[in-house]
Design a protein around this motif. Structure first.
Motif, PDB file in Angstrom:
ATOM      1  N   UNK A 291     -13.187  -8.790  25.139  1.00 50.67           N
ATOM      2  CA  UNK A 291     -12.033  -7.906  25.062  1.00 50.67           C
ATOM      3  C   UNK A 291     -10.775  -8.733  24.794  1.00 50.67           C
ATOM      4  N   UNK A 292      -9.887  -8.197  23.943  1.00 51.90           N
ATOM      5  CA  UNK A 292      -8.615  -8.870  23.675  1.00 51.90           C
ATOM      6  C   UNK A 292      -7.750  -8.875  24.925  1.00 51.90           C
ATOM      7  N   UNK A 293      -7.708  -7.763  25.621  1.00 53.39           N
ATOM      8  CA  UNK A 293      -7.044  -7.642  26.916  1.00 53.39           C
ATOM      9  C   UNK A 293      -7.666  -6.473  27.656  1.00 53.39           C
ATOM     10  N   UNK A 294      -7.458  -6.433  28.959  1.00 51.71           N
ATOM     11  CA  UNK A 294      -8.098  -5.401  29.765  1.00 51.71           C
ATOM     12  C   UNK A 294      -7.481  -4.042  29.499  1.00 51.71           C
ATOM     13  N   UNK A 295      -8.342  -3.069  29.228  1.00 53.63           N
ATOM     14  CA  UNK A 295      -7.955  -1.669  29.085  1.00 53.63           C
ATOM     15  C   UNK A 295      -9.186  -0.837  29.430  1.00 53.63           C
ATOM     16  N   UNK A 296      -9.142  -0.034  30.488  1.00 51.53           N
ATOM     17  CA  UNK A 296     -10.356   0.676  30.928  1.00 51.53           C
ATOM     18  C   UNK A 296     -10.914   1.630  29.865  1.00 51.53           C
ATOM     19  N   UNK A 297     -10.040   2.260  29.084  1.00 48.33           N
ATOM     20  CA  UNK A 297     -10.537   3.165  28.043  1.00 48.33           C
ATOM     21  C   UNK A 297     -11.245   2.383  26.935  1.00 48.33           C
ATOM     22  N   UNK A 298     -10.679   1.247  26.562  1.00 47.81           N
ATOM     23  CA  UNK A 298     -11.333   0.401  25.562  1.00 47.81           C
ATOM     24  C   UNK A 298     -12.644  -0.154  26.109  1.00 47.81           C
ATOM     25  N   UNK A 299     -12.663  -0.455  27.409  1.00 47.62           N
ATOM     26  CA  UNK A 299     -13.894  -0.946  28.030  1.00 47.62           C
ATOM     27  C   UNK A 299     -14.989   0.111  27.951  1.00 47.62           C
ATOM     28  N   UNK A 300     -14.669   1.373  28.241  1.00 50.94           N
ATOM     29  CA  UNK A 300     -15.663   2.449  28.146  1.00 50.94           C
ATOM     30  C   UNK A 300     -16.203   2.582  26.721  1.00 50.94           C
ATOM     31  N   UNK A 301     -15.297   2.453  25.755  1.00 43.62           N
ATOM     32  CA  UNK A 301     -15.703   2.532  24.356  1.00 43.62           C
ATOM     33  C   UNK A 301     -16.692   1.421  24.006  1.00 43.62           C
ATOM     34  N   UNK A 302     -16.393   0.202  24.444  1.00 46.33           N
ATOM     35  CA  UNK A 302     -17.257  -0.933  24.139  1.00 46.33           C
ATOM     36  C   UNK A 302     -18.588  -0.848  24.884  1.00 46.33           C
ATOM     37  N   UNK A 303     -18.559  -0.340  26.125  1.00 41.71           N
ATOM     38  CA  UNK A 303     -19.810  -0.173  26.886  1.00 41.71           C
ATOM     39  C   UNK A 303     -20.747   0.776  26.147  1.00 41.71           C
ATOM     40  N   UNK A 304     -20.204   1.883  25.663  1.00 40.17           N
ATOM     41  CA  UNK A 304     -21.018   2.850  24.918  1.00 40.17           C
ATOM     42  C   UNK A 304     -21.490   2.259  23.592  1.00 40.17           C
ATOM     43  N   UNK A 305     -20.576   1.636  22.881  1.00 39.79           N
ATOM     44  CA  UNK A 305     -20.859   1.145  21.527  1.00 39.79           C
ATOM     45  C   UNK A 305     -21.852  -0.012  21.521  1.00 39.79           C
ATOM     46  N   UNK A 306     -21.706  -0.941  22.478  1.00 42.15           N
ATOM     47  CA  UNK A 306     -22.513  -2.157  22.483  1.00 42.15           C
ATOM     48  C   UNK A 306     -23.631  -2.127  23.528  1.00 42.15           C
ATOM     49  N   UNK A 307     -23.767  -1.012  24.245  1.00 43.58           N
ATOM     50  CA  UNK A 307     -24.794  -0.873  25.278  1.00 43.58           C
ATOM     51  C   UNK A 307     -24.662  -1.969  26.344  1.00 43.58           C
ATOM     52  N   UNK A 308     -23.445  -2.119  26.845  1.00 44.71           N
ATOM     53  CA  UNK A 308     -23.142  -3.144  27.847  1.00 44.71           C
ATOM     54  C   UNK A 308     -23.906  -2.848  29.129  1.00 44.71           C
ATOM     55  N   UNK A 309     -24.516  -3.895  29.703  1.00 47.79           N
ATOM     56  CA  UNK A 309     -25.273  -3.741  30.945  1.00 47.79           C
ATOM     57  C   UNK A 309     -24.574  -4.350  32.153  1.00 47.79           C
ATOM     58  N   UNK A 310     -23.588  -5.234  31.912  1.00 52.36           N
ATOM     59  CA  UNK A 310     -23.000  -6.023  33.011  1.00 52.36           C
ATOM     60  C   UNK A 310     -21.508  -6.179  32.781  1.00 52.36           C
ATOM     61  N   UNK A 311     -20.737  -5.877  33.814  1.00 55.12           N
ATOM     62  CA  UNK A 311     -19.285  -6.093  33.788  1.00 55.12           C
ATOM     63  C   UNK A 311     -18.910  -6.880  35.028  1.00 55.12           C
ATOM     64  N   UNK A 312     -18.100  -7.917  34.835  1.00 54.29           N
ATOM     65  CA  UNK A 312     -17.631  -8.740  35.957  1.00 54.29           C
ATOM     66  C   UNK A 312     -16.129  -8.924  35.816  1.00 54.29           C
TER      67      UNK A 312
END
Length: 573
Positions: A291-312
């Motif tokens: 992520x370029x910078x933290x943004x919860x909405x952008x994070x949700x988009x990337x989780x859906x798009x890239x099938x993210x399994x882990x966030x720290x």
């Protein structure tokens, strides 16, 4: 199954894995004059770890905006940039290569290239001001600094006088041609043919990194980690994952190794970002979405798009992510593990993660000086005991609690948390006094107050060091006080932590001016912006008309000032 049974099963599994002939066999070794347990099969250097890229080959490793790099792409770019560092910048073993930029793939390539040469990578805090960057670059004695455009503007006033050459990472729109002291990264890479990784003999106890940390003493200290210390952290995490699986404590919904995807939400200049997200991913073949910078909405988009399994990330991030998830139509079902570190996570957040969102909660306790090694609480044990940061990280880390005389305390008694491990840093850069104060007979004295319970679970209850932890960033009260004292007319100042629902803690300050001097909050903020990073600037400011209270020994009575201010805040609610 009880918490005790779960812990016993994990320990039993780890004992088998670390026994002679086991996959994680432990032996005793001399580590910088200390006899310590180490992993016999562990790689000898970070460069050996980078060879994992060849195994993972064309699998996607890094995703950043529209850019995608496979493990092989990353390795080849690393080999090329390492060649450039040696041939064009004369970087040799032991030289310092500073990295000052936002998270991007070039950050990772620069880090891997420098450490592959036996040089020392020096990640700089991306939020630092010109003054702070000048201090860091001068302190570490960097030969080369790899920077983005924004950080280049900050070092422009001084870097040439320090005889440092800058490699600038630029977007196409902001790209500048190379000069005698500034070199365009894209130009350098385009002009260089593919290369083999340079061959340099690297010892496991050679210096690998210098990461700057804010402590109670004021100026940031450079924490020197060796190849061995970083690698022992990584292998310990692998051991815990395998041991939990053998013990039956691995969550049922955990994906297969080929499907692991991590979202990089925290800066790479911290051990969490660098070690647990970047370096560990290299070993296990995990895709990293940056992520370029933290943004919860952008994070949700990337989780859906890239099938993210882990966030720290810090607890603030996980809370904001869950809040956003309650009001979204995005499919985030791939996310099964939500980890945090850097600050305490409230128990109700743990329950929310596990019960409402059916995710696996993870919490870690570690410091820059321990390469993030310390304690881990995950899954079943975290749900059962959410107030604890977990058991000491297996199997080469010891934790003990000591009193003011250095005597070990029994279970349940509070004292300073001390950590002994081959993952510990070797000390502070060019600071033997601070090193001797913090590292004693192999034990790192954390400055945190805690206790171990009867199950050997660690609880943190207080802090000895005069620091503030704002959203996972350590802030030295002394450093902020020194910056405020630099404003003409300030007679007395006390800086302290103020609780904050979102960030955990923020900076508070109370000051008293000299006769005939005055100041407004806006004037102070504008002054501080040139001297310290924005996150260190007080968000709670009291300008007193009376001298600050003092103790019997004539020291400013900071505890009373803080208690009075917090009581006033509470009364106004």
């Amino acid at each position: 199954m009880t918490l005790k049974n779960t812990l016993d099963n994990i320990q039993q599994a780890i004992a088998g894995l670390t026994a002679p002939g086991g996959d994680f066999e432990i032996i005793q070794a001399d580590v910088l004059g200390q006899s310590l347990p180490v992993y016999k099969p562990a790689p000898g250097s970070l460069r050996d770890i980078y060879m994992a890229c060849l195994q993972h080959n064309q699998k996607t490793f890094l995703v950043y905006h529209q850019q995608r790099l496979s493990f092989m792409d990353t390795y080849q770019q690393t080999a090329k940039f390492a060649y450039i560092l040696t041939q064009q910048f004369d970087v040799k073993k032991g030289d310092r290569v500073a990295i000052a930029m936002r998270n991007n793939p070039e950050w990772i390539v620069a880090f891997m290239a420098a450490t592959s040469l036996g040089a020392v990578a020096v990640p700089m805090n991306g939020w630092w001001t010109t003054e702070e960057l000048e201090y860091g670059l001068q302190d570490c004695g960097a030969k080369v600094v790899v920077v983005d455009n924004q950080r280049m503007q900050r070092i422009e006033p001084f870097y040439q006088a320090m005889d440092i050459r800058a490699v600038v990472i630029s977007s196409a729109a902001n790209s500048q041609p190379s000069t005698d002291t500034q070199f365009n990264y894209s130009e350098l890479m385009s002009a260089c043919a593919d290369q083999q990784m340079p061959t340099v003999e690297i010892s496991t106890d050679d210096d690998a990194t210098i990461l700057y940390t804010s402590g109670s003493s004021g100026k940031p200290k450079g924490v020197v980690a060796t190849h061995r210390s970083i690698i022992n952290t990584l292998v310990s995490w692998l051991l815990l994952a395998v041991g939990s699986e053998v013990a039956g404590a691995k969550p049922d919904n955990m994906p297969e190794a080929d499907d692991l995807v991590a979202l990089l939400t925290v800066p790479l200049f911290h051990v969490t970002g660098c070690h647990s997200l970047f370096l560990l991913s290299l070993i296990i073949g995990r895709k990293v979405v940056m992520m370029h910078k933290w943004d919860p909405q952008e994070a949700l988009k990337l989780i859906e798009q890239e099938k993210v399994t882990y966030v720290n990330g810090v607890p603030t991030m996980s809370q904001e992510l869950l809040d956003a998830a309650e009001n979204t139509d995005r499919d985030i079902s791939s996310l099964v593990e939500l980890a945090s570190g850097g600050a305490a996570r409230p128990p109700e957040h743990v329950r929310r993660i596990s019960e409402t969102f059916k995710m696996n909660p993870v919490n870690g306790y570690g410091l820059t000086e321990t390469n993030a090694m310390g304690a881990v609480n995950a899954g079943i044990t975290y749900i059962e005991c959410p107030d604890s940061v977990g058991m000491p990280s297996p199997a080469v880390t010891e934790i003990r609690i000591v009193d003011e005389q250095g005597n070990s305390l029994p279970a349940g008694e509070r004292g300073e948390i001390c950590i002994k491990s081959p993952a510990n840093a070797r000390g502070y850069w060019n600071n033997p006094t601070a090193t001797a104060d913090a590292f004693k007979d192999g034990w790192f004295h954390t400055g945190d107050v805690g206790y171990l319970d009867d199950l050997n679970m660690l609880f943190i209850v207080d802090r000895i060091k005069d620091i503030i932890i704002r959203g996972g960033e350590n802030i030295s009260c002394n450093e902020v006080e020194a910056a405020i004292y630099a404003y003409e007319g300030v007679a007395e100042v006390a800086v302290f932590a103020v609780p904050d629902e979102r960030l955990g803690e923020v900076v508070g300050a109370k000051l008293f001016m000299k006769a005939n001097a005055s100041i407004t909050e806006q004037q102070l903020v504008e002054f501080l912006q040139d001297h310290i990073a924005a996150y260190k600037i007080p968000s709670h400011l009291i300008i007193s008309e009376e001298p600050l209270p003092r103790t019997a020994t004539d020291k400013i009575f900071k505890r009373e000032i803080k208690e009075q201010y917090l009581a006033a805040m509470q009364a106004s609610v």
